[in-house]
Design a protein around this motif. Structure first.
Motif, PDB file in Angstrom:
ATOM      1  N   ARG A 116       0.822  -1.204   0.000  1.00 30.22           N
ATOM      2  CA  ARG A 116       0.000   0.000   0.000  1.00 30.22           C
ATOM      3  C   ARG A 116       0.860   1.260   0.000  1.00 30.22           C
ATOM      4  O   ARG A 116       0.526   2.254  -0.637  1.00 30.22           O
ATOM      5  CB  ARG A 116      -0.942  -0.001   1.206  1.00 30.22           C
ATOM      6  CG  ARG A 116      -2.112  -0.954   1.056  1.00 30.22           C
ATOM      7  CD  ARG A 116      -3.073  -0.860   2.223  1.00 30.22           C
ATOM      8  NE  ARG A 116      -4.200  -1.761   2.052  1.00 30.22           N
ATOM      9  CZ  ARG A 116      -5.321  -1.451   1.420  1.00 30.22           C
ATOM     10  NH1 ARG A 116      -5.459  -0.250   0.897  1.00 30.22           N
ATOM     11  NH2 ARG A 116      -6.307  -2.317   1.304  1.00 30.22           N
ATOM     12  N   ALA A 117       1.966   1.212   0.708  1.00 29.87           N
ATOM     13  CA  ALA A 117       2.869   2.371   0.748  1.00 29.87           C
ATOM     14  C   ALA A 117       3.458   2.638  -0.637  1.00 29.87           C
ATOM     15  O   ALA A 117       3.542   3.785  -1.081  1.00 29.87           O
ATOM     16  CB  ALA A 117       3.984   2.125   1.759  1.00 29.87           C
ATOM     17  N   ILE A 118       3.840   1.576  -1.333  1.00 26.88           N
ATOM     18  CA  ILE A 118       4.414   1.726  -2.673  1.00 26.88           C
ATOM     19  C   ILE A 118       3.375   2.270  -3.649  1.00 26.88           C
ATOM     20  O   ILE A 118       3.660   3.185  -4.437  1.00 26.88           O
ATOM     21  CB  ILE A 118       4.964   0.373  -3.183  1.00 26.88           C
ATOM     22  CG1 ILE A 118       6.190  -0.026  -2.366  1.00 26.88           C
ATOM     23  CG2 ILE A 118       5.306   0.456  -4.668  1.00 26.88           C
ATOM     24  CD1 ILE A 118       6.711  -1.414  -2.685  1.00 26.88           C
ATOM     25  N   ILE A 119       2.153   1.735  -3.592  1.00 28.61           N
ATOM     26  CA  ILE A 119       1.089   2.192  -4.482  1.00 28.61           C
ATOM     27  C   ILE A 119       0.765   3.658  -4.227  1.00 28.61           C
ATOM     28  O   ILE A 119       0.616   4.457  -5.158  1.00 28.61           O
ATOM     29  CB  ILE A 119      -0.169   1.317  -4.309  1.00 28.61           C
ATOM     30  CG1 ILE A 119       0.090  -0.074  -4.878  1.00 28.61           C
ATOM     31  CG2 ILE A 119      -1.379   1.960  -4.998  1.00 28.61           C
ATOM     32  CD1 ILE A 119      -1.000  -1.075  -4.587  1.00 28.61           C
ATOM     33  N   SER A 120       0.667   4.029  -2.945  1.00 34.75           N
ATOM     34  CA  SER A 120       0.351   5.411  -2.594  1.00 34.75           C
ATOM     35  C   SER A 120       1.424   6.365  -3.103  1.00 34.75           C
ATOM     36  O   SER A 120       1.123   7.408  -3.718  1.00 34.75           O
ATOM     37  CB  SER A 120       0.208   5.543  -1.077  1.00 34.75           C
ATOM     38  OG  SER A 120      -0.037   6.888  -0.710  1.00 34.75           O
ATOM     39  N   ARG A 121       2.687   6.032  -2.861  1.00 34.42           N
ATOM     40  CA  ARG A 121       3.785   6.893  -3.304  1.00 34.42           C
ATOM     41  C   ARG A 121       3.840   6.970  -4.830  1.00 34.42           C
ATOM     42  O   ARG A 121       4.130   8.023  -5.407  1.00 34.42           O
ATOM     43  CB  ARG A 121       5.113   6.397  -2.743  1.00 34.42           C
ATOM     44  CG  ARG A 121       5.272   6.660  -1.254  1.00 34.42           C
ATOM     45  CD  ARG A 121       6.604   6.158  -0.719  1.00 34.42           C
ATOM     46  NE  ARG A 121       6.739   6.424   0.705  1.00 34.42           N
ATOM     47  CZ  ARG A 121       7.194   7.552   1.225  1.00 34.42           C
ATOM     48  NH1 ARG A 121       7.566   8.551   0.401  1.00 34.42           N
ATOM     49  NH2 ARG A 121       7.294   7.720   2.527  1.00 34.42           N
ATOM     50  N   SER A 122       3.544   5.857  -5.485  1.00 32.20           N
ATOM     51  CA  SER A 122       3.568   5.826  -6.945  1.00 32.20           C
ATOM     52  C   SER A 122       2.489   6.732  -7.531  1.00 32.20           C
ATOM     53  O   SER A 122       2.744   7.502  -8.465  1.00 32.20           O
ATOM     54  CB  SER A 122       3.378   4.390  -7.450  1.00 32.20           C
ATOM     55  OG  SER A 122       4.432   3.556  -7.019  1.00 32.20           O
TER      56      SER A 122
END
Length: 240
Positions: A135-141
């Motif tokens: 979720r952190a990667i998706i949000s930052r992306s």
């Protein structure tokens, strides 16, 4: 006067207990404010959400229930804010991922002269708990794509905690395509930057909810389509 809208969809399990947490917090911690409301904005629930919302509205003067017979967080927020008589409007998620102490901070910041206050989980002073790596990667992306593709600078458009002056909502409504889904929450900040409004980035304490109803694949597709649509929509009066 301020209003906090809580967009909900099939939340019979958590609706009453979490809305009451917000209600009790404001009563106890923000006694200087006498005029305020919590608006339960139901967008198409098929469980007992409507019955619970109507019950709470009848029993508690500071709580209002509205229903939109169509799914869409953006639609729920637009409907709620358009009906509001408050000087300051905002929203937060029912899961209370954003710490309640930030309500007072947001209201006072708007009163100090800012057009919009938005919560960010990506500030160095933010404290984030329980966030999965995916979720952190998706949000930052997504935030990176929004900044790069739409030419904006805000750090976190997806965090579900934003407040603004009511008059600002009208300006944004007139300037944008007004997405009916989740992207509306990011679209607000994009349009605000394009209009050169005064934004305040609020570092927050944020705890990921294990009961989140967000489905990542449909949300991903919605966001990508909405980003492209907003890029091509950008009207002449908000161009650089």
């Amino acid at each position: 006067m301020f209003e906090i809208t809580i967009p909900v969809l099939n939340e019979e399990q958590n609706l009453e207990i979490n809305v009451l947490k917000i209600y009790n917090y404001i009563l106890k911690e923000l006694p200087e404010y006498k005029k305020w409301k919590i608006v339960i904005a139901d967008n198409g629930s098929t469980d007992q959400t409507q019955a619970i919302g109507n019950k709470m509205q009848k029993e508690i003067a500071h709580i209002k229930y509205i229903r939109v017979n169509q799914k869409g967080v953006g639609l729920a927020l637009q409907t709620s804010w358009a009906q509001s008589n408050a000087e300051i409007v905002g929203y937060m998620d029912l899961d209370l991922a954003t710490h309640l102490k930030h309500i007072g901070q947001a209201i006072k910041t708007i009163e100090s002269g800012y057009a919009i206050v938005y919560a960010t989980r990506l500030h160095s002073k933010s404290k984030v708990q329980g966030r999965s790596i995916s979720r952190a990667i998706i949000s930052r992306s997504f935030n990176f794509i929004v900044r790069a593709f739409l030419g904006v600078r805000f750090s976190d458009g997806m965090c579900g905690f934003k407040f603004m002056k009511k008059e600002v909502f009208y300006k944004l409504q007139a300037a944008g395509p007004n997405s009916k889904g989740w992207f509306f929450c990011t679209e607000l900040l994009v349009l605000a930057e394009w209009l050169k409004l005064k934004l305040f980035e609020l570092p927050v304490e944020w705890t990921d909810s294990k009961d989140s109803h967000v489905r990542l694949v449909p949300l991903t597709l919605e966001y990508l389509k909405s980003i492209i649509h907003l890029k091509h929509y950008r009207p002449n009066h908000v161009k650089k």
